[in-house]
Design an enzyme around this catalytic site. Structure first.
Site, PDB file in Angstrom:
ATOM      1  N   ASP A 139       0.803  -1.215   0.000  1.00 46.02           N
ATOM      2  CA  ASP A 139       0.000   0.000   0.000  1.00 46.02           C
ATOM      3  C   ASP A 139       0.840   1.271   0.000  1.00 46.02           C
ATOM      4  O   ASP A 139       0.670   2.142  -0.858  1.00 46.02           O
ATOM      5  CB  ASP A 139      -0.933  -0.010   1.215  1.00 46.02           C
ATOM      6  CG  ASP A 139      -1.734   1.270   1.351  1.00 46.02           C
ATOM      7  OD1 ASP A 139      -2.853   1.318   0.830  1.00 46.02           O
ATOM      8  OD2 ASP A 139      -1.241   2.234   1.976  1.00 46.02           O
ATOM      9  N   ILE A 167      -4.922   2.613  -0.487  1.00 43.90           N
ATOM     10  CA  ILE A 167      -4.773   2.020  -1.819  1.00 43.90           C
ATOM     11  C   ILE A 167      -5.161   0.547  -1.799  1.00 43.90           C
ATOM     12  O   ILE A 167      -5.805   0.051  -2.736  1.00 43.90           O
ATOM     13  CB  ILE A 167      -3.331   2.198  -2.341  1.00 43.90           C
ATOM     14  CG1 ILE A 167      -2.950   3.684  -2.320  1.00 43.90           C
ATOM     15  CG2 ILE A 167      -3.208   1.641  -3.752  1.00 43.90           C
ATOM     16  CD1 ILE A 167      -3.912   4.592  -3.043  1.00 43.90           C
ATOM     17  N   ASP A 168      -4.805  -0.175  -0.754  1.00 44.03           N
ATOM     18  CA  ASP A 168      -5.304  -1.539  -0.615  1.00 44.03           C
ATOM     19  C   ASP A 168      -6.828  -1.544  -0.627  1.00 44.03           C
ATOM     20  O   ASP A 168      -7.460  -2.390  -1.266  1.00 44.03           O
ATOM     21  CB  ASP A 168      -4.816  -2.155   0.700  1.00 44.03           C
ATOM     22  CG  ASP A 168      -3.423  -2.745   0.590  1.00 44.03           C
ATOM     23  OD1 ASP A 168      -2.993  -3.058  -0.530  1.00 44.03           O
ATOM     24  OD2 ASP A 168      -2.758  -2.888   1.636  1.00 44.03           O
ATOM     25  N   THR A 169      -7.413  -0.599   0.100  1.00 49.63           N
ATOM     26  CA  THR A 169      -8.868  -0.537   0.200  1.00 49.63           C
ATOM     27  C   THR A 169      -9.506  -0.263  -1.154  1.00 49.63           C
ATOM     28  O   THR A 169     -10.432  -0.971  -1.584  1.00 49.63           O
ATOM     29  CB  THR A 169      -9.280   0.553   1.205  1.00 49.63           C
ATOM     30  OG1 THR A 169      -8.707   0.251   2.483  1.00 49.63           O
ATOM     31  CG2 THR A 169     -10.784   0.638   1.328  1.00 49.63           C
ATOM     32  N   GLY A 172      -9.224  -3.211  -3.491  1.00 51.01           N
ATOM     33  CA  GLY A 172     -10.202  -4.245  -3.185  1.00 51.01           C
ATOM     34  C   GLY A 172     -11.577  -3.911  -3.721  1.00 51.01           C
ATOM     35  O   GLY A 172     -12.288  -4.784  -4.249  1.00 51.01           O
TER      36      GLY A 172
END
Length: 395
Positions: A139, A167-169, A172
Site C-alpha cells: 500500500d 490504496i489496498d482498500t 479491493g
C-alpha cells in the site's frame, strides 16, 4: 435478506488486505467465499497486529463471511486439490505476483476446458506489464509512487501517508467491481474473463482532478494540509473548543455561511465575492473566519451551519465516530457470533439493498483451516479421503 450474489462460489487465494477486502465485499452480497490458505501459517495478516489475545484484528477486519481451508499448496496433492476446487467455482481471486497463478495451473487459460465460465480476478502491485511487474508492492509503496503522498500533509509534515491503507482498500473495491462486471457479462454469453487491477493503477486513478490538472496544464499539485486545494472556505477550522469541517461548495453556500457566522457583509467584499477571488485571498479569509468561529463551541456551529444547508461536521477520534448518533442509527457495527459461543463486533459492508442493510453471515475464520473438512466434502471428497489428506499433512 436480499443476497444478490447468492449461488456464486468464490475461491479466495488472496492475503493481506486488497484481495481479502474484495472477497469480503462479495460475501456481503451473499457469495460463498472459500478462503484457501497455506497450511503453514495461513494468510500473512494473521501475524499482523493489533491483536485481541492471539487473534489478529487486522485479519478480522477484512475476512468476515468466509470459510477457511488450509492446505499445502506446494505439494502435488495440494495442487491437485486446488485444481479440483478451481474447476467447480465461479470466481478465483488472487494477488500473487504476475505468472504465479499460471505456474500453479489455475489461470483462466489452463482452466478453459474444464471451467470455461470461470472469472479470474488478479490484483498485483504494479500491473501485468512494465519493468516493475514482478516487483513486490504494498500500500504505502503505491501511495508514494502515485504522487498521493506528495499532496498529503502540510509544511514540514509532507510527504505524508494516508492514515489507513487507502490504496489496498480502493484496489479491493475496484477488484469487486471488476468481478461483478464480469459476472454480468457471463450471464449473457457464458464466457469467463481474466480481469486485472493493481495497487499502482488504483492509486493513480484516485488522483482525480489533481492528476487531470497536471495532465492538462502541467501544474504539479502541492500539499494543502486540511484545506481543499482549489475551493475555499473548505476544510478544517478551529472553534472555541474543537475543530470542525466546513465545506462551501458554491457561492450560495458562502453567502449562507456569512449569515450564520453573523457577518453577512463579508460575502459582498470584492476580494471574497467569487470562488476564484476567495482562493486568491485564502490566508486572509481563513484568519477572519477563525476569529468569527472562536466565539462558539464546535457542536453549536455544526448544528447552525448544517441548518443553513452547508456541509459541515465534527472532526472525530475513532471512539467518537462510533458514538456519533448518525453512525449508531446506521447500525454499522454488527455483533457476530463466533464458533466458541462468543461474539465479535464487526463493521458491516456499506450497502443497503431494498431498504435493508446486508448482514454479516458469519465471523472471520480466526482458526486456520477450521472449515476444511466441511468445504472439501462439498467438493465430493469422502471422509476417508479427507482423513488420508490429514495423514499426509496436505491439509
Amino acid at each position: 435478506m436480499n443476497q444478490l450474489l447468492r449461488g456464486i462460489r468464490v475461491l479466495d487465494l488472496t492475503r493481506a488486505l486488497a484481495g481479502p477486502l474484495c472477497t469480503a465485499l462479495l460475501s456481503d452480497f451473499g457469495a460463498d467465499i472459500i478462503k484457501v490458505e497455506t497450511r503453514s501459517g495461513g494468510d500473512s495478516s494473521r501475524q499482523w497486529p493489533p491483536f485481541d489475545g492471539s487473534d489478529s484484528l487486522y485479519f478480522a477486519s477484512v475476512n468476515r463471511g468466509k470459510r477457511s481451508v488450509a492446505l499445502d499448496m506446494r505439494s502435488e496433492q495440494g495442487r491437485k486439490l486446488l485444481r479440483r476446487m478451481a474447476v467447480d467455482v465461479d470466481v478465483i481471486v488472487e494477488n500473487f505476483r504476475p505468472g504465479v497463478l499460471a505456474d500453479m495451473g489455475l489461470d483462466q487459460e489452463s482452466l478453459a476446458e474444464d471451467n470455461p465460465g470461470v472469472i479470474v480476478m488478479s490484483v498485483s502491485g504494479f500491473g501485468p506489464t512494465g519493468p516493475e511487474q514482478f516487483s513486490p508492492g504494498l500500500d504505502q509503496v503505491a501511495q508514494g509512487m502515485s504522487g498521493l503522498m506528495s499532496v498529503t500533509g502540510a509544511g514540514d509534515h509532507t510527504p505524508m501517508r494516508v492514515g489507513v491503507p487507502i490504496i489496498d482498500t480502493v484496489s479491493g473495491i475496484y477488484a469487486a467491481l471488476g468481478i461483478t462486471a464480469a459476472l454480468v457479462s457471463r450471464g449473457s454469453d457464458g464466457a469467463g474473463h481474466h480481469v486485472q487491477t493493481s495497487l499502482l493503477e488504483s492509486a493513480l486513478s484516485i488522483m482525480s482532478f489533481q492528476a487531470q490538472n497536471y495532465l492538462s496544464t502541467g501544474r504539479v499539485a502541492e500539499p494543502n494540509g486540511n484545506a481543499h486545494p482549489t475551493i475555499t472556505p473548505y476544510g478544517t477550522f478551529d472553534t472555541a473548543d474543537f475543530p470542525i469541517i466546513i465545506a462551501t461548495g458554491s457561492d450560495r453556500h458562502w453567502e449562507s455561511l456569512c449569515q450564520v457566522l453573523g457577518d453577512p457583509d463579508l460575502a459582498d467584499r470584492p476580494e471574497y465575492r467569487t470562488g476564484q477571488s476567495r482562493l486568491a485571498h485564502r490566508d486572509r479569509l481563513t484568519k477572519e473566519l477563525l476569529e468569527l468561529l472562536s466565539v462558539r463551541p464546535a457542536a453549536e456551529w455544526v448544528t447552525a451551519i448544517r441548518a443553513a444547508g452547508i456541509p459541515c461536521g465534527p472532526v472525530h477520534t475513532i471512539d467518537q465516530a462510533f458514538a456519533d448518533p448518525q453512525v449508531q442509527a446506521l447500525k454499522m457495527v454488527q455483533p457476530v457470533a463466533t464458533p466458541d459461543g462468543g461474539e465479535v463486533p464487526l463493521v458491516r459492508g456499506p450497502f443497503w439493498v431494498d431498504d435493508e442493510t446486508l448482514p454479516i453471515r458469519n465471523a472471520p475464520p480466526m482458526v486456520l483451516g477450521q472449515d476444511t473438512a466441511e468445504v472439501l466434502g462439498e467438493f465430493g471428497l469422502s471422509d476417508e479421503d479427507i482423513a488420508g489428506l490429514r495423514r499426509d499433512r496436505v491439509i
